[in-house]
Design a protein around this motif. Sequence first.
Motif, short mmCIF file in Angstrom:
data_model
loop_
_atom_site.label_atom_id
_atom_site.label_comp_id
_atom_site.label_asym_id
_atom_site.label_seq_id
_atom_site.Cartn_x
_atom_site.Cartn_y
_atom_site.Cartn_z
N ALA A 159 -67.08 152.76 76.01
CA ALA A 159 -67.91 151.79 75.29
C ALA A 159 -67.42 151.62 73.85
CB ALA A 159 -69.37 152.22 75.31
N GLU A 160 -67.05 152.73 73.21
CA GLU A 160 -66.54 152.64 71.83
C GLU A 160 -65.22 151.89 71.79
OE1 GLU A 160 -66.39 156.73 70.79
OE2 GLU A 160 -68.47 156.79 70.02
N ARG A 161 -64.37 152.12 72.82
CA ARG A 161 -63.10 151.37 72.88
C ARG A 161 -63.35 149.88 73.04
NH1 ARG A 161 -60.83 149.06 76.82
NH2 ARG A 161 -62.19 150.10 78.34
N ARG A 162 -64.29 149.52 73.93
CA ARG A 162 -64.61 148.10 74.12
C ARG A 162 -65.21 147.49 72.87
NH1 ARG A 162 -68.56 147.71 77.37
NH2 ARG A 162 -68.85 149.86 78.11
N ARG A 163 -66.04 148.26 72.16
CA ARG A 163 -66.61 147.75 70.91
C ARG A 163 -65.51 147.51 69.87
NH1 ARG A 163 -70.21 151.86 67.70
NH2 ARG A 163 -68.12 152.76 67.55
N ASP A 164 -64.58 148.45 69.74
CA ASP A 164 -63.49 148.28 68.77
C ASP A 164 -62.62 147.07 69.13
OD1 ASP A 164 -64.42 150.50 67.48
OD2 ASP A 164 -62.97 151.88 68.38
N GLU A 165 -62.33 146.91 70.43
CA GLU A 165 -61.54 145.77 70.87
C GLU A 165 -62.27 144.46 70.61
OE1 GLU A 165 -60.69 146.49 74.94
OE2 GLU A 165 -59.07 147.94 74.55
N GLU A 166 -63.58 144.47 70.84
CA GLU A 166 -64.39 143.26 70.61
C GLU A 166 -64.38 142.88 69.12
OE1 GLU A 166 -66.92 140.07 70.71
OE2 GLU A 166 -65.91 141.05 72.39
N ILE A 167 -64.54 143.88 68.25
CA ILE A 167 -64.55 143.60 66.81
C ILE A 167 -63.19 143.09 66.36
CG2 ILE A 167 -64.72 144.70 64.54
CD1 ILE A 167 -66.85 146.55 65.73
N ALA A 168 -62.11 143.74 66.83
CA ALA A 168 -60.77 143.31 66.43
C ALA A 168 -60.47 141.90 66.93
CB ALA A 168 -59.73 144.30 66.97
N SER A 169 -60.84 141.61 68.17
CA SER A 169 -60.60 140.28 68.73
C SER A 169 -61.39 139.23 67.96
CB SER A 169 -60.98 140.25 70.21
OG SER A 169 -60.87 138.95 70.74
N PHE A 170 -62.66 139.54 67.66
CA PHE A 170 -63.49 138.57 66.93
C PHE A 170 -62.92 138.31 65.54
CE2 PHE A 170 -66.89 138.08 63.77
CZ PHE A 170 -67.34 136.84 64.13
N ARG A 171 -62.51 139.36 64.86
CA ARG A 171 -61.96 139.18 63.51
C ARG A 171 -60.68 138.36 63.53
NH1 ARG A 171 -62.93 145.29 61.01
NH2 ARG A 171 -65.18 145.06 60.66
N ASN A 172 -59.82 138.61 64.53
CA ASN A 172 -58.59 137.83 64.64
C ASN A 172 -58.89 136.36 64.90
OD1 ASN A 172 -56.96 140.06 64.20
ND2 ASN A 172 -56.79 140.56 66.37
N ASP A 173 -59.81 136.10 65.84
CA ASP A 173 -60.19 134.72 66.14
C ASP A 173 -60.82 134.05 64.92
OD1 ASP A 173 -59.25 135.00 68.67
OD2 ASP A 173 -61.21 135.32 69.61
N ASP A 174 -61.66 134.79 64.22
CA ASP A 174 -62.33 134.24 63.05
C ASP A 174 -61.32 133.89 61.96
OD1 ASP A 174 -65.01 133.58 62.40
OD2 ASP A 174 -65.04 135.12 60.85
N LEU A 175 -60.36 134.79 61.73
CA LEU A 175 -59.34 134.54 60.72
C LEU A 175 -58.47 133.35 61.11
CD1 LEU A 175 -57.87 135.38 58.14
CD2 LEU A 175 -56.52 136.98 59.52
N ARG A 176 -58.09 133.28 62.39
CA ARG A 176 -57.25 132.16 62.84
C ARG A 176 -58.00 130.84 62.71
NH1 ARG A 176 -55.85 134.36 67.01
NH2 ARG A 176 -57.39 133.56 68.48
#
Length: 280
Positions: A159-176
């Motif tokens: 669950a922690e891995r999925r949360r970290d991946e979700e945050i990283a993906s969201f931040r990348n999409d948001d920045l792009r």
Amino acid sequence: RTSGSRPTTASDERATASRQQVAVARAIEERDALVRETESMRASKRTRQAEHAQRDAAIGAELTNLRQKLEPLERAVADVKRRARNLADTMAGLASQLAAAEQKLATMAAGPERAARSAELAAKRADRVAVGREEPKLARELEELEPRVAALLAARADAERRRDEEIASFRNDDLRTDEMVAAAEARQRVLDRAVIDAEAERDKYYTALGEAAAVTRPAELSTALAPLDDLDANIAGHERRAMEHKEIISNVNRSAVVRGIAAWLIVLAVVATVAFVIAT
């Protein structure tokens, strides 16, 4: 005139003005399309933010549930291990006592005292056997608890891995998305300037076309020019009357006007004086 060839005509001016109008329409269309695209990107960003918040909340709830299940099991494991350590210490103490008692018994001569020591040693051996029976129980408890704890720890790590991946993906999409919106806004400013320039160029040709039509009076524009002729006539009439009024005002004898006003003031003063005298 065009460069080095024939003089421009009203038809040329109309064609040029028409082309400029088309250029304006295209610039406006391109700008509006970019505005719609930019707004679509912003809307997509808001949607992704809402979806990210939902997924993050779901993972947070999952981690909370896992923590609530894991904490009592970890306390139970810690308690079993503590009891196992205490048991090991107790067994070690009993073993030491038995060794000392056996060594002492071996040096004693036969008699009542040796028999008493032998009975005491047998009791200690019985105590050690009774205490030792707890070891399998504790081992079974630990064997039952540890796989459950391991499974919950693995689920928490996932669950922690999925949360970290979700945050990283969201931040990348948001920045792009932010970068794309910034680029679109910069392009929109360029298009805004292009629309202004195109409209100014179009208006310039429309002005030239109007001036040419006012001079040449083309027959095909006679109906369209009629309101303008009426407007010109009205403007000319107003200008003529303004000039006449100005001329009349300029011919007025200002000194005579001043003397007339002064005379009227004197008359009014005399009348007021007489009225005051009569009243008193």
